[in-house]
Structures are given as C-alpha cells and as structure tokens.
Write a protein that holds these residues in place. Structure first.
Motif, mmCIF file in Angstrom:
data_model
loop_
_atom_site.group_PDB
_atom_site.id
_atom_site.type_symbol
_atom_site.label_atom_id
_atom_site.label_comp_id
_atom_site.label_asym_id
_atom_site.label_seq_id
_atom_site.Cartn_x
_atom_site.Cartn_y
_atom_site.Cartn_z
ATOM 1 N N ALA A 158 31.592 51.878 47.261
ATOM 2 C CA ALA A 158 32.756 51.145 47.769
ATOM 3 C C ALA A 158 32.360 50.275 48.945
ATOM 4 C CB ALA A 158 33.862 52.111 48.163
ATOM 5 N N LEU A 159 31.453 50.761 49.789
ATOM 6 C CA LEU A 159 30.987 49.980 50.934
ATOM 7 C C LEU A 159 30.241 48.738 50.462
ATOM 8 C CD1 LEU A 159 30.902 49.956 54.023
ATOM 9 C CD2 LEU A 159 28.731 51.182 53.879
ATOM 10 N N ALA B 121 30.661 47.217 47.560
ATOM 11 C CA ALA B 121 31.656 46.336 46.956
ATOM 12 C C ALA B 121 32.422 45.572 48.034
ATOM 13 C CB ALA B 121 32.617 47.131 46.083
ATOM 14 N N SER B 122 32.761 46.257 49.125
ATOM 15 C CA SER B 122 33.448 45.587 50.239
ATOM 16 C C SER B 122 32.570 44.516 50.856
ATOM 17 C CB SER B 122 33.838 46.613 51.310
ATOM 18 O OG SER B 122 34.759 47.526 50.798
ATOM 19 N N PHE B 123 31.300 44.821 51.027
ATOM 20 C CA PHE B 123 30.355 43.854 51.587
ATOM 21 C C PHE B 123 30.237 42.615 50.697
ATOM 22 C CE2 PHE B 123 26.005 42.238 52.139
ATOM 23 C CZ PHE B 123 26.038 41.929 53.497
ATOM 24 N N CYS C 110 32.420 41.523 48.477
ATOM 25 C CA CYS C 110 33.693 40.789 48.539
ATOM 26 C C CYS C 110 33.781 39.971 49.825
ATOM 27 C CB CYS C 110 34.871 41.752 48.435
ATOM 28 S SG CYS C 110 35.096 42.451 46.795
ATOM 29 N N GLY C 111 33.345 40.542 50.941
ATOM 30 C CA GLY C 111 33.332 39.808 52.203
ATOM 31 C C GLY C 111 32.410 38.606 52.161
ATOM 32 N N PHE D 296 36.034 51.425 42.285
ATOM 33 C CA PHE D 296 35.288 52.036 43.384
ATOM 34 C C PHE D 296 36.144 52.896 44.303
ATOM 35 C CE2 PHE D 296 33.070 48.003 42.403
ATOM 36 C CZ PHE D 296 31.912 48.557 41.866
ATOM 37 N N SER D 297 37.212 53.464 43.796
ATOM 38 C CA SER D 297 38.081 54.313 44.604
ATOM 39 C C SER D 297 38.721 55.351 43.698
ATOM 40 C CB SER D 297 39.164 53.462 45.282
ATOM 41 O OG SER D 297 39.986 54.248 46.096
#
Length: 158
Positions: A2-3, A5-7, A9-10, A68-69
């Motif tokens: 998830a981290l 994926a967040s990176f 997306c950012g 991812f959650s």
C-alpha cells in the motif's frame, strides 16, 4: 504494498501537475483573473481530472475489495456543515492570494524557493493547529448538551 502504491500515485499526481503547468502560481492566478488576461488552462486540467477520477470511482465501485487494502474507505458523511464551509473559504482565499495549493506547493518545495517554503511551513502549522484545536472544538460542540427552550409557564403553574 500500500505504501508503494501511494508513492506511485503521488508521483503520477506530481508529474501531472508539472506537465499541466499547475505548479506555476501565475497560471493559477491567470485563471482567477476573470476580467484581465484570463487563462482557461486550469479549467481544462480540472475537467480532465474529473473525467479520470469519475472513471476510477466507477471502476472501484464495481470491485468487491480494493487492491491494496482490507476494505474500501468510502466517506461516511455527505452533509455540509460550518467547518466544511469555513475550511473551503479559507482554502479558496489562500489559493486566490498565493496562486498555489498544497499539492503544487509540495512539488515546488524541491526548488527551495523561500515563498514556497514559507507557504508549506504555514500550511503545516495550519494542519497541526487543526489537529490540536479543531478536533477538540468539534468534540466539545458535539458533546455539549443541547439547551432546549424551556416550556412557557401556564396559568396552572401559578
């Protein structure tokens, strides 16, 4: 995962801001200058973002679980209250004065421009202040007993 994926997306979001020119405060201020040298590019960027987001939400709503959650984190409120309106007004005034909002400010932070650094520090102070004071204020307001209008005395009450 998830981290990561967040990176990613950012990174995509930041790249989109750079490519569209939305990291340039003059571009944003040009959009807000309705009676001067109006620049409509921000409207096209917003329209494109709405199309992409709407498509993503439509796809996500058809899925049974996120990738991812453990579960979807959909908003559970849809009311418009005073803190929402007040925050929107403050955000809009700040955006109109500075020509920049949090996303582009973080992208521009890489240039270490003093006005951007000051903006980000002020933004962080506002976020911390909201966490410290805003939640307490909201908690006190929601836990405070409601004072109902007392009934008017009748002639039988003496």
């Amino acid at each position: 995962m998830a981290l990561l994926a967040s990176f990613v997306c950012g990174l995509i979001f930041g790249a989109g801001l750079l490519i569209s020119g939305m990291t340039d405060p003059q571009k944003v201020l040009g959009f807000l200058d309705l009676f001067g040298a109006w620049d409509a590019t921000l409207a096209f960027v917003m329209a494109g973002a709405v199309v992409v987001a709407a498509s993503g939400f439509a796809i996500a709503r058809q899925r049974t679980a996120p990738a991812f959650s453990a579960r979807f984190l959909w908003p559970d409120r849809n009311d418009i209250d005073a803190p929402l309106v007040g925050g929107a007004i403050l955000f809009g005034v700040g955006w109109g004065l500075a020509g920049i909002c949090p996303g582009p400010a973080l992208v521009n932070l890489a240039g270490l421009s003093l006005p951007i650094v000051v903006f980000v520090v002020a933004m962080l102070a506002g976020m911390i202040g909201q966490n410290l004071f805003g939640k307490n204020l909201l908690r006190r307001r929601t836990l405070a007993p409601r004072i109902e209008n007392p009934p008017l005395p009748s002639r039988a009450d003496g």
